[in-house]
Motif scaffolding. Structure first.
Motif, PDB file in Angstrom:
ATOM      1  N   VAL A 241     -55.545 -31.489 -48.928  1.00  0.00           N
ATOM      2  CA  VAL A 241     -55.104 -32.609 -49.773  1.00  0.00           C
ATOM      3  C   VAL A 241     -56.333 -33.262 -50.407  1.00  0.00           C
ATOM      4  N   ARG A 242     -57.358 -33.454 -49.596  1.00  0.00           N
ATOM      5  CA  ARG A 242     -58.589 -34.071 -50.115  1.00  0.00           C
ATOM      6  C   ARG A 242     -59.207 -33.222 -51.214  1.00  0.00           C
ATOM      7  N   GLU A 243     -59.237 -31.899 -50.972  1.00  0.00           N
ATOM      8  CA  GLU A 243     -59.807 -31.010 -52.008  1.00  0.00           C
ATOM      9  C   GLU A 243     -59.034 -31.142 -53.317  1.00  0.00           C
ATOM     10  N   ARG A 244     -57.708 -31.203 -53.186  1.00  0.00           N
ATOM     11  CA  ARG A 244     -56.890 -31.348 -54.414  1.00  0.00           C
ATOM     12  C   ARG A 244     -57.241 -32.648 -55.130  1.00  0.00           C
ATOM     13  N   LEU A 245     -57.398 -33.716 -54.350  1.00  0.00           N
ATOM     14  CA  LEU A 245     -57.711 -35.013 -54.963  1.00  0.00           C
ATOM     15  C   LEU A 245     -59.086 -34.987 -55.616  1.00  0.00           C
ATOM     16  N   GLU A 246     -59.991 -34.205 -55.026  1.00  0.00           N
ATOM     17  CA  GLU A 246     -61.357 -34.157 -55.574  1.00  0.00           C
ATOM     18  C   GLU A 246     -61.412 -33.448 -56.928  1.00  0.00           C
ATOM     19  N   ARG A 247     -60.337 -32.781 -57.301  1.00  0.00           N
ATOM     20  CA  ARG A 247     -60.279 -32.226 -58.664  1.00  0.00           C
ATOM     21  C   ARG A 247     -60.141 -33.337 -59.699  1.00  0.00           C
ATOM     22  N   HIS A 248     -59.673 -34.503 -59.228  1.00  0.00           N
ATOM     23  CA  HIS A 248     -59.401 -35.607 -60.169  1.00  0.00           C
ATOM     24  C   HIS A 248     -60.302 -36.814 -59.946  1.00  0.00           C
ATOM     25  N   PHE A 249     -60.786 -36.965 -58.714  1.00  0.00           N
ATOM     26  CA  PHE A 249     -61.509 -38.191 -58.368  1.00  0.00           C
ATOM     27  C   PHE A 249     -62.797 -37.867 -57.617  1.00  0.00           C
ATOM     28  N   THR A 250     -63.668 -38.873 -57.566  1.00  0.00           N
ATOM     29  CA  THR A 250     -64.868 -38.772 -56.728  1.00  0.00           C
ATOM     30  C   THR A 250     -64.565 -39.481 -55.412  1.00  0.00           C
ATOM     31  N   LEU A 251     -64.536 -38.734 -54.333  1.00  0.00           N
ATOM     32  CA  LEU A 251     -64.194 -39.311 -53.032  1.00  0.00           C
ATOM     33  C   LEU A 251     -65.436 -39.394 -52.150  1.00  0.00           C
ATOM     34  N   THR A 252     -65.629 -40.528 -51.529  1.00  0.00           N
ATOM     35  CA  THR A 252     -66.708 -40.620 -50.540  1.00  0.00           C
ATOM     36  C   THR A 252     -66.114 -41.168 -49.249  1.00  0.00           C
ATOM     37  N   PRO A 253     -66.603 -40.654 -48.090  1.00  0.00           N
ATOM     38  CA  PRO A 253     -66.043 -41.136 -46.824  1.00  0.00           C
ATOM     39  C   PRO A 253     -66.309 -42.626 -46.648  1.00  0.00           C
ATOM     40  N   SER A 254     -65.334 -43.316 -46.080  1.00  0.00           N
ATOM     41  CA  SER A 254     -65.469 -44.752 -45.853  1.00  0.00           C
ATOM     42  C   SER A 254     -65.568 -45.006 -44.350  1.00  0.00           C
ATOM     43  N   LEU A 255     -66.345 -45.993 -43.983  1.00  0.00           N
ATOM     44  CA  LEU A 255     -66.465 -46.349 -42.556  1.00  0.00           C
ATOM     45  C   LEU A 255     -65.332 -47.285 -42.137  1.00  0.00           C
TER      46      LEU A 255
END
Ligand code: SAM
Length: 359
Positions: A241-255
């Motif tokens: 799911v995260r990989e799919r979202l990364e096609r559209h957005f820049t994701l960074t892990p949050s603490l």
């Protein structure tokens, strides 16, 4: 439209955080609930009904055998039971189901429970709902002291919504979301990730929520209960799911941590967080702080295990709560280390469905 309440007549609704005098005595503080692994139990989910106006295929069968109404705890018993847990250190109470808002009188129950917010014994009283009844109840929930609701929304496509829920109308849930926001409630959207069903619209769900100021959490489908449908075929790991979202957005892990099983990622483009609850691929049981009670009063100390303790018998055995507390203590002492969802599961881990246990 709300039917007649099963509760005694209530005084006017109040803001649960205001200084309204409690109408029932505050619970006497008792020993906190610590299980044999040292985990403090501070979060209770109470299912008020196994009935639902939807039939999500991954949650329940199309023609479920609902619990006989005579087996359900009364609203007064639900209040007594929740209050007993609050006396043991539960700080967060979530009302769920089934669909909690189809149980008559549930908003009055929540109003009553709001006294624990007013007294400071409870930090949060909240609700998980499919949203279809919120146009009728959102304002009263806000007056009862509810500040946040979780609304389940797996798709933004009306035909898919009808197919997933086997009967629901997307517009009803969307209207419920609007009503909750208009009532001033914070809304978090929960979406179960389903391969071949909604896996092309994760980014749209995230955008939909974030543009409206709502957090969004994706959930891995779990092998809970027999639904009569090949749920395992639709399992999708949240890493995908995260990989799919990364096609559209820049994701960074949050603490960021909410004290629950979700892990968070920040989306640069929307400036908001996404939650991921991955029960199968990312076991989080070591930090479990929660237990659940079903509408018939069974205490389930693990969502993914079959064991349960009958609290209804203890509730009804004597007027005071001593027997109830003894039963709670015995169950908490036996809380399992964790669930047993194996990667690649095909069969249900429990006979009890999510609509019974409460999600
Ligand atoms: N009717 C309410 C609702 O729709 O939110 C509350 C009860 S429902 C059982 C609570 C949550 O459990 C929903 O978000 C639903 O999508 C989720 N759920 C149900 N079955 C599930 C399963 N097998 N795996 C993962 N989540 C599930």
């Amino acid at each position: 439209m709300r039917g007649p309440s099963l509760m005694p007549p209530l005084p006017p609704l109040h803001d649960g955080r205001a200084s309204a005098a409690p109408r029932r005595p505050a619970p006497t503080l008792r020993a906190p609930l610590i299980d044999s692994f040292g985990r403090a139990i501070t979060y209770l989910r109470v299912s008020v009904t196994d009935r639902c106006d939807l039939r999500c295929f991954y949650c329940m069968s199309e023609r479920p055998d609902f619990l006989p109404k005579r087996d359900l705890l009364t609203l007064e018993e639900l209040d007594r039971l929740a209050s007993a847990f609050i006396a043991r250190g539960v700080r967060k109470l979530r009302i769920t189901g089934g669909e909690p808002l189809v149980r008559r009188g549930v908003v009055d129950l929540m109003h009553e429970l709001g006294r624990h917010l007013a007294s400071g014994a409870l930090d949060e009283l909240t609700l998980t709902t499919n949203g279809t009844q919120l146009v009728h109840h959102a304002a009263a929930l806000a007056r009862a002291g509810v500040r946040r609701v979780n609304i389940s929304l797996d798709t933004l496509d009306p035909a898919r919504f009808a197919a997933i829920t086997r009967r629901g109308r997307l517009q009803d849930t969307l209207a419920g979301i609007d009503a909750a926001r208009e009532a001033g409630l914070d809304v978090k959207l929960n979406a179960v990730a389903l391969a071949g069903i909604n896996d092309d619209e994760f980014h749209r769900l995230a955008e939909f929520g974030h543009q409206r100021g709502m957090d969004v959490t994706f959930i891995e489908v779990m092998p809970i209960g027999e639904t009569g449908f090949g749920r395992a075929d639709h399992f999708i790991p949240l890493a995908t799911v995260r990989e799919r979202l990364e096609r559209h957005f820049t994701l960074t892990p949050s603490l960021h941590r909410s004290g629950g099983p979700a892990r968070y990622w920040q989306i640069a483009e929307t400036g908001r967080r996404l939650g991921f609850i991955a029960a199968t691929t990312c076991n989080f049981c070591a930090a479990c702080n929660r237990v659940r009670v079903t509408a018939t009063g069974r205490l389930e100390t693990c969502l993914g295990r079959e064991e349960g303790t009958d609290l209804r018998a203890a509730l009804r055995s004597e007027p005071g709560d001593d027997a109830l507390h003894r039963a709670i203590d015995a169950a908490i002492a036996a809380k399992p280390a964790g669930h047993a969802f194996s990667e690649g599961w095909t069969a249900p881990a429990t006979r009890r469905g999510m609509n019974v246990t409460g999600g």
